[in-house]
Design an enzyme around this catalytic site. Structure first.
Site: not given
Ligand SMILES: Cc1ncc(COP(=O)(O)O)c(C=O)c1O
Length: 398
Positions: A211, A213, A249, A339
């Site tokens: 990812s 970010h 896209t 989360c």
């Molecule tokens: C280990 C892990 N996998 C997946 C994700 C999800 O990534 P994204 O925020 O880009 O959806 C996170 C985000 O905290 C993460 O820490």
């Protein structure tokens, strides 16, 4: 340091210690995103010169990602983030496995919810799912995964490093075991990429998620590596983009920014890893010395952790009050994964490690980044002493 939230005009000095939740965009990345928005707005699928320029930029970013993480650049597929990459990996590989008569999934109990909840969705449609718990230090044993594999295992999921307690996982050993039974291995590298030297081919994973970010890139962009020759079914239909694995896209500015972030991470990886490993160890010592009864979680050996990520539980303390007090003093730390932090439910990772629910409810994750320095640790410790004293617990003398 000054935190990334300058636009929100914090009242006092802001100390940002939550880089595992997200990282501030680098100025080089922000510049590249803005430039791409202004200059590369054509559709990369258009055959005219403007479209071809946008296509070249997307493919350039793909090559940069392969520069950081290895693999065949054409097999890096851009998605809307780590969550989508994990969904595409798990659901896409599961659907392909089911066609071969394999409907058994082995998944570690400490995966991110984007993997665990997808596994749960597969269970609801008839898959057999086995969760493999970690040891008390947050590391899953390769032998336990091996023991859970069966001749009809279609897919196994083991993250490269855990995002809550920083524990590195034995992906290489598990890859061998999966190969032996013909199961596909998915590894979530969202928390590890850009912080540890990683090469998808050396890891031996068939699918690898990342990812942008988390590596000082833009939000809403991720990627999945799909090993050449591996069959997976796309989740979306409707176009030929990303070799049909992910139609729609492309987010050209985001993808270009991801490429620049990957390039910068590759250039700084070795030195920054070393610096953050030492700083993280100093931080862990300082937090324990601050009082409040902090108990470190995750591996004691800093060689088995994500550099710069330290995590603790404070048995008997009110975890929410602790975080709020730190926040009021300008210190932005995490409760666990972003989360679950909104609800402050005990983390499924800590519970799986055998931490008592009352202790797991008072968890603190401190994750350093490229702008972090010793002054941030001092600020954290000073704020922690105040927070601990407010709860009536003895704080160590400064
Ligand atoms: C280990 C892990 N996998 C997946 C994700 C999800 O990534 P994204 O925020 O880009 O959806 C996170 C985000 O905290 C993460 O820490």
């Amino acid at each position: 340091m000054s935190g990334p939230g300058r636009g929100v005009a914090p009242a006092a000095r802001e100390v940002y210690l939550d880089h595992a939740a997200t990282t501030p965009m680098r100025s080089e990345v922000a510049q590249a995103v803005a430039d791409a928005g202004l200059r590369l707005w054509a559709n990369p699928s258009s055959v005219h010169a403007a479209g071809r320029r946008a296509r070249a930029a997307v493919d350039g970013a793909r090559a940069r990602l392969a520069g950081l993480l290895g693999g065949n650049p054409h097999h890096w597929v851009f998605t809307s983030g780590g969550t989508e990459a994990n969904n595409l990996a798990v659901q896409g590989a599961a659907r392909a496995a089911a066609r071969r008569g394999r409907r058994h999934l082995v998944v570690s109990a400490i995966e991110h919810h984007s993997v665990l909840d997808t596994a749960e969705a597969l269970r609801r449609v008839g898959w057999q799912v086995d969760l493999v718990p970690p040891g008390p230090d947050g590391r899953v044993a390769a032998a336990d995964v091996r023991a859970a594999l069966r001749p009809n295992t279609g897919l196994c999921c083991l993250m490269v490093a855990n995002n809550e307690v920083g524990a590195l996982q034995p992906v290489r050993d598990v890859a061998e075991a999966c190969r032996a039974v013909g199961a596909v291995l998915h590894a979530d590298a969202v928390a590890a990429a850009g912080r540890l030297p990683l090469c998808v081919d050396e890891l031996g994973a068939d699918l690898l998620s990342v990812s942008a970010h988390k590596i000082y890139g833009p939000k809403g962009v991720g990627a999945l590596y799909i090993r050449p020759g591996l069959e997976i079914e796309p989740l979306l239909h409707g176009g030929g983009q990303e070799r049909r694995w992910r139609p729609g896209t492309e987010n050209v500015p985001g993808i270009v920014g991801f490429g620049v972030a990957a390039d910068c991470a590759a250039a700084e990886l070795a030195a920054e890893g070393q610096r953050l490993r030492a700083l993280g160890a100093a931080l862990a010592d300082a937090v324990q010395a601050a009082g409040g009864g902090a108990v470190p979680t995750g591996p004691a050996d800093w060689g088995q952790r994500i550099p710069g990520l330290a995590s603790f539980v404070f048995p008997g303390m009110d975890g929410e009050a602790l975080l709020v007090s730190l926040d009021l003093q300008g210190v932005r730390a995490g409760a666990g994964s972003a989360c679950v932090s909104g609800s402050l439910r005990p983390s499924h990772v800590l519970l799986a490690m055998g931490v008592a629910p009352e202790a797991a409810a008072a968890a603190l994750r401190v994750s350093l980044g490229r702008e972090s320095g010793p002054g941030d640790i001092q600020a954290l410790v000073a704020a922690l002493r105040v927070a601990v004293r407010r709860q009536g617990a003895p704080a160590a003398a400064p």
